[in-house]
Write a protein that holds these residues in place. Structure first.
Motif, PDB file in Angstrom:
ATOM      1  N   MET A   1       0.499  -1.033  -0.789  1.00 10.81           N
ATOM      2  CA  MET A   1       0.267   0.363   0.244  1.00 10.81           C
ATOM      3  C   MET A   1       1.001   1.590   0.163  1.00 10.81           C
ATOM      4  SD  MET A   1      -3.162   1.449   0.280  1.00 10.81           S
ATOM      5  CE  MET A   1      -4.127   0.185   0.139  1.00 10.81           C
ATOM      6  N   THR A   2       1.986   1.522   1.026  1.00 13.23           N
ATOM      7  CA  THR A   2       3.130   2.142   1.246  1.00 13.23           C
ATOM      8  C   THR A   2       3.506   2.620  -0.442  1.00 13.23           C
ATOM      9  OG1 THR A   2       3.371   1.665   2.948  1.00 13.23           O
ATOM     10  CG2 THR A   2       4.781   3.124   2.381  1.00 13.23           C
ATOM     11  N   VAL A   3       3.820   1.113  -0.983  1.00 12.17           N
ATOM     12  CA  VAL A   3       4.299   1.210  -2.577  1.00 12.17           C
ATOM     13  C   VAL A   3       3.329   2.688  -3.740  1.00 12.17           C
ATOM     14  CG1 VAL A   3       5.700   0.643  -4.819  1.00 12.17           C
ATOM     15  CG2 VAL A   3       5.870  -0.118  -2.668  1.00 12.17           C
ATOM     16  N   ILE A   4       2.138   2.158  -3.071  1.00 15.69           N
ATOM     17  CA  ILE A   4       1.000   2.874  -4.181  1.00 15.69           C
ATOM     18  C   ILE A   4       1.100   3.541  -3.748  1.00 15.69           C
ATOM     19  CG2 ILE A   4      -1.114   2.562  -5.613  1.00 15.69           C
ATOM     20  CD1 ILE A   4      -1.248  -0.711  -4.586  1.00 15.69           C
ATOM     21  N   LEU A   5       0.550   5.138  -2.460  1.00 12.54           N
ATOM     22  CA  LEU A   5       0.459   5.852  -2.224  1.00 12.54           C
ATOM     23  C   LEU A   5       1.638   6.801  -2.861  1.00 12.54           C
ATOM     24  CD1 LEU A   5      -1.127   5.447   1.173  1.00 12.54           C
ATOM     25  CD2 LEU A   5      -1.951   6.310  -0.811  1.00 12.54           C
ATOM     26  N   MET A  64       1.200  -1.354  -8.487  1.00 13.29           N
ATOM     27  CA  MET A  64       0.794  -2.690  -7.667  1.00 13.29           C
ATOM     28  C   MET A  64       2.109  -3.718  -7.499  1.00 13.29           C
ATOM     29  SD  MET A  64      -2.964  -2.540  -8.732  1.00 13.29           S
ATOM     30  CE  MET A  64      -2.649  -2.414 -10.761  1.00 13.29           C
ATOM     31  N   LEU A  65       2.160  -4.520  -7.957  1.00 14.43           N
ATOM     32  CA  LEU A  65       3.543  -5.423  -8.397  1.00 14.43           C
ATOM     33  C   LEU A  65       4.871  -4.656  -7.384  1.00 14.43           C
ATOM     34  CD1 LEU A  65       3.991  -6.055 -12.550  1.00 14.43           C
ATOM     35  CD2 LEU A  65       3.084  -7.783 -10.484  1.00 14.43           C
ATOM     36  N   GLY A  66       5.143  -4.094  -7.028  1.00 14.33           N
ATOM     37  CA  GLY A  66       6.213  -3.910  -5.666  1.00 14.33           C
ATOM     38  C   GLY A  66       5.335  -4.039  -4.991  1.00 14.33           C
ATOM     39  N   SER A  67       4.048  -3.113  -4.204  1.00 14.83           N
ATOM     40  CA  SER A  67       3.397  -2.672  -2.726  1.00 14.83           C
ATOM     41  C   SER A  67       3.431  -4.928  -3.199  1.00 14.83           C
ATOM     42  CB  SER A  67       2.077  -2.061  -3.501  1.00 14.83           C
ATOM     43  OG  SER A  67       1.179  -2.652  -2.659  1.00 14.83           O
ATOM     44  N   ALA A  68       2.950  -5.647  -4.011  1.00 20.18           N
ATOM     45  CA  ALA A  68       2.691  -6.890  -3.742  1.00 20.18           C
ATOM     46  C   ALA A  68       4.471  -7.855  -3.387  1.00 20.18           C
ATOM     47  CB  ALA A  68       1.804  -8.013  -4.809  1.00 20.18           C
ATOM     48  N   PHE A  69       5.305  -7.612  -4.008  1.00 23.76           N
ATOM     49  CA  PHE A  69       6.910  -7.843  -3.312  1.00 23.76           C
ATOM     50  C   PHE A  69       7.220  -7.592  -2.140  1.00 23.76           C
ATOM     51  CE2 PHE A  69      11.716  -6.789  -3.876  1.00 23.76           C
ATOM     52  CZ  PHE A  69      11.555  -8.278  -4.388  1.00 23.76           C
ATOM     53  N   VAL A  70       6.558  -6.094  -1.427  1.00 25.60           N
ATOM     54  CA  VAL A  70       7.024  -5.499  -0.550  1.00 25.60           C
ATOM     55  C   VAL A  70       6.451  -6.321   0.679  1.00 25.60           C
ATOM     56  CG1 VAL A  70       7.010  -3.358   1.205  1.00 25.60           C
ATOM     57  CG2 VAL A  70       7.697  -3.410  -1.160  1.00 25.60           C
ATOM     58  N   MET A  71       5.149  -6.362   0.630  1.00 22.75           N
ATOM     59  CA  MET A  71       4.195  -6.701   1.442  1.00 22.75           C
ATOM     60  C   MET A  71       3.793  -8.645   2.027  1.00 22.75           C
ATOM     61  SD  MET A  71       0.037  -5.409   0.461  1.00 22.75           S
ATOM     62  CE  MET A  71       0.206  -5.678  -0.610  1.00 22.75           C
ATOM     63  N   GLN A  72       4.725  -9.748   0.662  1.00 22.98           N
ATOM     64  CA  GLN A  72       5.044 -10.388   0.621  1.00 22.98           C
ATOM     65  C   GLN A  72       6.756 -11.192   1.437  1.00 22.98           C
ATOM     66  OE1 GLN A  72       2.231 -13.074  -0.385  1.00 22.98           O
ATOM     67  NE2 GLN A  72       3.649 -14.983  -0.177  1.00 22.98           N
ATOM     68  N   ILE A  73       7.469  -9.850   1.504  1.00 25.34           N
ATOM     69  CA  ILE A  73       8.392 -10.224   2.062  1.00 25.34           C
ATOM     70  C   ILE A  73       7.685 -10.201   3.505  1.00 25.34           C
ATOM     71  CG2 ILE A  73      10.279  -9.207   1.993  1.00 25.34           C
ATOM     72  CD1 ILE A  73      11.151  -8.145  -0.268  1.00 25.34           C
ATOM     73  N   GLU A  74       7.364  -9.680   4.246  1.00 26.90           N
ATOM     74  CA  GLU A  74       6.920  -9.054   5.338  1.00 26.90           C
ATOM     75  C   GLU A  74       5.716  -9.913   5.544  1.00 26.90           C
ATOM     76  OE1 GLU A  74       5.272  -5.288   5.157  1.00 26.90           O
ATOM     77  OE2 GLU A  74       6.588  -3.732   5.300  1.00 26.90           O
ATOM     78  N   TRP A 221      16.319  -2.022  -1.385  1.00 32.22           N
ATOM     79  CA  TRP A 221      16.593  -1.136  -0.495  1.00 32.22           C
ATOM     80  C   TRP A 221      14.547  -0.350   0.377  1.00 32.22           C
ATOM     81  CZ3 TRP A 221      19.162   1.255  -5.166  1.00 32.22           C
ATOM     82  CH2 TRP A 221      21.276   0.620  -4.871  1.00 32.22           C
ATOM     83  N   GLY A 222      13.713  -0.725  -0.374  1.00 36.38           N
ATOM     84  CA  GLY A 222      12.585  -0.372  -0.130  1.00 36.38           C
ATOM     85  C   GLY A 222      11.770  -0.933   0.904  1.00 36.38           C
ATOM     86  N   ASN A 223      12.254  -2.423   0.800  1.00 43.14           N
ATOM     87  CA  ASN A 223      12.347  -2.706   2.604  1.00 43.14           C
ATOM     88  C   ASN A 223      12.740  -2.241   4.153  1.00 43.14           C
ATOM     89  OD1 ASN A 223      11.584  -4.933   0.771  1.00 43.14           O
ATOM     90  ND2 ASN A 223      10.301  -5.646   1.885  1.00 43.14           N
ATOM     91  N   ALA A 224      14.822  -1.756   3.879  1.00 43.69           N
ATOM     92  CA  ALA A 224      15.040  -1.242   4.475  1.00 43.69           C
ATOM     93  C   ALA A 224      14.782   0.414   5.044  1.00 43.69           C
ATOM     94  CB  ALA A 224      16.630  -1.482   3.796  1.00 43.69           C
TER      95      ALA A 224
END
Length: 234
Positions: A1-5, A64-74, A221-224
């Motif tokens: 969600m953060t990436v989309i915003l 959306m793909l980037g947001s899914a990527f980040v949320m899936q890692i978390e 880097w995004g997750n960091a």
């Protein structure tokens, strides 16, 4: 969600900057005559609007793909795909292609032939080298055991970079059509190349920006950055 915003905020900022240059404060009913706005020749506005809408749709897809990527890692921590050093060279090639196309736009706007053809060829070669480099990265990762049907991180990597590569390939086709149309009408009028190559340059700049954001996510880097922001807030 953060990436989309974050992406929507960037889109709103870009739209605001573009609208601020469209003479919205003008009062045409007070003018004695009707004349086209400076720099807005026939056919330019529809092309700009089409590219803006198309890039926004593509950007939304990557967001959306980037947001899914980040949320899936978390949710289910996984080990990121170790990106080969070739990815840095590919990034530099894409940056070079974008800069060369911008130089072509500047030369066409000035109506000068000097370095225009060379810059156009350099942009095309750099883009093709970028695509070839991405294929080499795929082959290297596949040989290293990171296959498309392997770990979730590898699947995301191939999906994201594959979609980006397809859009770059489409841009090459569009650029070739612009150059072929210009060659068919004669190379004497350099400014005739401006409308088409301007749209291609905008497309390249957008894909470069998308790639830099995807590159940051694939590097972790995004997750960091998100972890750092959460630590600062808490």
């Amino acid at each position: 969600m953060t990436v989309i915003l974050a992406f929507l905020a960037l889109v709103a900022l870009a739209a605001g900057l573009w609208l601020s240059q469209q003479h919205l404060a003008a009062k045409p009913w007070l003018e004695t005559g009707i004349a086209p706005l400076a720099g807005h020749g026939p056919g330019r506005a529809p092309g700009i609007i089409f590219i803006a809408v198309f890039v926004t749709v593509i950007g939304g897809l990557f967001a959306m793909l980037g947001s899914a990527f980040v949320m899936q890692i978390e949710e289910t921590p996984w080990e990121l795909v170790p990106l080969p050093g070739r990815v840095w060279l590919n990034t530099a090639l894409l940056l070079l292609a974008s800069l060369c196309l911008q130089f072509v736009v500047m030369s066409a706007r000035a109506g000068t032939q000097r370095w225009l053809r060379g810059s156009l060829i350099a942009a095309s070669i750099a883009t093709l080298a970028f695509l070839a480099g991405q294929m080499q990265v795929w082959i290297s990762l596949t040989d290293g055991g990171y296959r498309l049907d392997g770990t979730p991180a590898a699947s995301f990597f191939y999906l994201i970079t594959g979609l980006h590569g397809l859009h770059m390939l489409g841009g090459i086709v569009a650029l070739a059509m612009v150059c072929a149309r210009h060659a068919g009408t004669g190379s004497g009028d350099v400014k005739a190349l401006l409308p088409g190559v301007r749209l291609c340059a905008l497309y390249w700049h957008a894909l470069l920006a998308f790639w830099l954001m995807l590159f940051a996510l694939l590097q972790g880097w995004g997750n960091a950055f998100l972890a750092l922001c959460r630590a600062a807030v808490s």
